[in-house]
Design a protein around this motif. Structure first.
Motif, PDB file in Angstrom:
ATOM      1  N   LYS A 192       0.042   8.323   3.505  1.00 20.52           N
ATOM      2  CA  LYS A 192      -1.477   8.263   3.111  1.00 20.52           C
ATOM      3  C   LYS A 192      -1.886   6.915   3.620  1.00 20.52           C
ATOM      4  O   LYS A 192      -3.200   6.533   3.524  1.00 20.52           O
ATOM      5  CB  LYS A 192      -1.556   8.399   1.501  1.00 20.52           C
ATOM      6  CG  LYS A 192      -1.357   9.982   1.252  1.00 20.52           C
ATOM      7  CD  LYS A 192      -1.563   9.966  -0.371  1.00 20.52           C
ATOM      8  CE  LYS A 192      -1.034  11.296  -0.630  1.00 20.52           C
ATOM      9  NZ  LYS A 192      -1.043  11.388  -2.015  1.00 20.52           N
ATOM     10  N   VAL A 193      -1.310   5.913   3.966  1.00 18.37           N
ATOM     11  CA  VAL A 193      -1.755   4.614   4.366  1.00 18.37           C
ATOM     12  C   VAL A 193      -2.234   4.504   5.823  1.00 18.37           C
ATOM     13  O   VAL A 193      -1.508   4.946   6.707  1.00 18.37           O
ATOM     14  CB  VAL A 193      -0.600   3.464   4.047  1.00 18.37           C
ATOM     15  CG1 VAL A 193      -1.254   1.994   4.441  1.00 18.37           C
ATOM     16  CG2 VAL A 193      -0.225   3.420   2.751  1.00 18.37           C
ATOM     17  N   THR A 194      -3.499   4.169   5.990  1.00 19.14           N
ATOM     18  CA  THR A 194      -3.936   3.998   7.452  1.00 19.14           C
ATOM     19  C   THR A 194      -3.767   2.350   8.036  1.00 19.14           C
ATOM     20  O   THR A 194      -3.667   1.590   7.334  1.00 19.14           O
ATOM     21  CB  THR A 194      -5.331   4.522   7.402  1.00 19.14           C
ATOM     22  OG1 THR A 194      -6.101   3.527   6.854  1.00 19.14           O
ATOM     23  CG2 THR A 194      -5.602   5.753   6.966  1.00 19.14           C
ATOM     24  N   ALA A 220      -7.221  -4.060   6.747  1.00 23.67           N
ATOM     25  CA  ALA A 220      -8.285  -4.665   5.552  1.00 23.67           C
ATOM     26  C   ALA A 220      -7.448  -5.496   4.710  1.00 23.67           C
ATOM     27  O   ALA A 220      -8.100  -6.150   4.050  1.00 23.67           O
ATOM     28  CB  ALA A 220      -9.017  -3.509   4.970  1.00 23.67           C
ATOM     29  N   ALA A 221      -6.705  -4.863   4.085  1.00 27.57           N
ATOM     30  CA  ALA A 221      -5.548  -5.591   2.916  1.00 27.57           C
ATOM     31  C   ALA A 221      -5.085  -6.932   3.512  1.00 27.57           C
ATOM     32  O   ALA A 221      -4.991  -7.733   2.834  1.00 27.57           O
ATOM     33  CB  ALA A 221      -4.632  -4.529   2.509  1.00 27.57           C
ATOM     34  N   LEU A 249       0.797  -1.128  -0.039  1.00 30.50           N
ATOM     35  CA  LEU A 249       0.091   0.003  -0.216  1.00 30.50           C
ATOM     36  C   LEU A 249       0.755   1.268   0.025  1.00 30.50           C
ATOM     37  O   LEU A 249       0.561   2.105  -0.684  1.00 30.50           O
ATOM     38  CB  LEU A 249      -0.982   0.092   1.179  1.00 30.50           C
ATOM     39  CG  LEU A 249      -1.937  -0.943   1.307  1.00 30.50           C
ATOM     40  CD1 LEU A 249      -2.727  -1.118   2.516  1.00 30.50           C
ATOM     41  CD2 LEU A 249      -2.924  -0.451   0.044  1.00 30.50           C
ATOM     42  N   HIS A 255       0.536   4.116  -2.796  1.00 29.47           N
ATOM     43  CA  HIS A 255      -0.133   5.290  -2.484  1.00 29.47           C
ATOM     44  C   HIS A 255       0.900   6.270  -1.522  1.00 29.47           C
ATOM     45  O   HIS A 255       0.624   7.665  -1.069  1.00 29.47           O
ATOM     46  CB  HIS A 255      -1.346   5.202  -1.453  1.00 29.47           C
ATOM     47  CG  HIS A 255      -2.165   4.312  -1.837  1.00 29.47           C
ATOM     48  ND1 HIS A 255      -2.899   4.565  -3.192  1.00 29.47           N
ATOM     49  CD2 HIS A 255      -2.384   2.933  -1.987  1.00 29.47           C
ATOM     50  CE1 HIS A 255      -3.722   3.469  -3.586  1.00 29.47           C
ATOM     51  NE2 HIS A 255      -3.426   2.681  -2.862  1.00 29.47           N
ATOM     52  N   ARG A 308       1.542   2.415  13.464  1.00 34.84           N
ATOM     53  CA  ARG A 308       1.598   2.183  12.228  1.00 34.84           C
ATOM     54  C   ARG A 308       2.819   1.990  11.486  1.00 34.84           C
ATOM     55  O   ARG A 308       3.116   1.041  10.729  1.00 34.84           O
ATOM     56  CB  ARG A 308       0.551   3.137  11.546  1.00 34.84           C
ATOM     57  CG  ARG A 308       0.520   3.230  10.007  1.00 34.84           C
ATOM     58  CD  ARG A 308      -0.227   4.640   9.302  1.00 34.84           C
ATOM     59  NE  ARG A 308       1.169   5.494   9.610  1.00 34.84           N
ATOM     60  CZ  ARG A 308       1.705   6.010   8.571  1.00 34.84           C
ATOM     61  NH1 ARG A 308       1.282   5.944   7.441  1.00 34.84           N
ATOM     62  NH2 ARG A 308       2.522   6.765   8.849  1.00 34.84           N
ATOM     63  N   GLU A 352      -6.506   0.947   9.297  1.00 35.85           N
ATOM     64  CA  GLU A 352      -7.416   0.614   8.754  1.00 35.85           C
ATOM     65  C   GLU A 352      -7.270  -0.191   7.514  1.00 35.85           C
ATOM     66  O   GLU A 352      -7.692  -1.212   7.193  1.00 35.85           O
ATOM     67  CB  GLU A 352      -8.678   1.584   8.720  1.00 35.85           C
ATOM     68  CG  GLU A 352      -9.079   1.977  10.254  1.00 35.85           C
ATOM     69  CD  GLU A 352      -8.342   2.907  10.822  1.00 35.85           C
ATOM     70  OE1 GLU A 352      -8.426   3.229  12.144  1.00 35.85           O
ATOM     71  OE2 GLU A 352      -7.350   3.567  10.239  1.00 35.85           O
ATOM     72  N   ALA A 353      -6.637   0.681   6.561  1.00 37.17           N
ATOM     73  CA  ALA A 353      -6.262   0.148   5.189  1.00 37.17           C
ATOM     74  C   ALA A 353      -5.447  -0.943   5.347  1.00 37.17           C
ATOM     75  O   ALA A 353      -5.644  -2.031   4.400  1.00 37.17           O
ATOM     76  CB  ALA A 353      -5.785   1.293   4.318  1.00 37.17           C
ATOM     77  N   ILE A 354      -4.346  -1.173   6.090  1.00 30.93           N
ATOM     78  CA  ILE A 354      -3.440  -2.202   6.247  1.00 30.93           C
ATOM     79  C   ILE A 354      -4.392  -3.501   6.751  1.00 30.93           C
ATOM     80  O   ILE A 354      -4.018  -4.631   6.243  1.00 30.93           O
ATOM     81  CB  ILE A 354      -2.294  -1.693   6.994  1.00 30.93           C
ATOM     82  CG1 ILE A 354      -1.451  -0.598   6.491  1.00 30.93           C
ATOM     83  CG2 ILE A 354      -1.309  -2.964   7.357  1.00 30.93           C
ATOM     84  CD1 ILE A 354      -0.756   0.053   7.556  1.00 30.93           C
TER      85      ILE A 354
END
Length: 189
Positions: free
Chosen positions: A23-25, A31-32, A15, A19, A47, A27-29
């Motif tokens: 910019k990587v949260t 989820a991925a 990610l 990006h 993080r 939550e995004a990590i």
């Protein structure tokens, strides 16, 4: 079932490469990686920790290998074998390691944290070398050997990255350690 930490690291690095780390949260990590945010924080304090070290268990495995190697082997050979075992896995994940380097170099604060993590791992490896040698004071030799080994790994990676079609990574790594073991003789003219 796969352990969540490696999946989170892979997701974070990919990610961030796509990006930008800023910019990587979490939550995004999460989820991925297919884990909850709570599970993420079971493995990482922040993080940024997910971006910094690809395999947090690597250092412990190398220290154990140094301490458990048969007696009588030269320290440089023991260290070469311990590091080579870890690098064989890294070679299988070349794309992840390449992306990891890009992410660290694109984000100065992550690069600084990565250097700090490397220095801490190097110090722990030096302690294992000192223990193997019976050097309870952690003298100069163990520290120098651990530092030289780290430099040898970086040199091997840099050279191999630029010349991948010429040799396998572990062949380059072993050549570098052979030069060290020979006392770094000057190449023939």
């Amino acid at each position: 079932m796969a352990r969540p930490a490696p999946g989170c690291v892979r997701a974070a690095v990919r990610l961030a490469a796509e990006h930008g780390a800023e910019k990587v949260t979490v939550e995004a990590i999460s989820a991925a990686a297919g884990v909850s945010v709570r599970t993420f924080f079971n493995y990482f304090d922040t993080r940024d920790d997910a971006f910094v070290v690809i395999d947090a268990d690597s250092g412990a495995r190398m220290r154990r290998a140094v301490l458990e190697a048969p007696p009588g082997l030269p320290p440089l050979e023991v260290l070469r074998a311990a590091i080579a075992a870890e690098l064989a896995e890294a070679e299988q994940q070349h794309e992840l390691w390449r992306l990891h380097a890009e992410v660290l170099h694109a984000s100065p604060h992550l690069l600084a944290r990565g250097v700090g993590a490397h220095m801490a791992a190097e110090a722990e490896l030096a302690e294992a070398i000192a223990e193997r040698l019976g050097d309870a004071g952690g003298g100069l030799y163990p520290r120098l050997l651990a530092a030289v080994a780290g430099t040898a790994v970086r040199t091997s990676m840099d050279h191999w990255s630029a010349h991948q079609d010429e040799a396998a990574f572990l062949d380059v790594f072993h050549e570098v350690f052979s030069l060290l073991a020979a006392g770094l003789p000057a190449p023939p003219a």
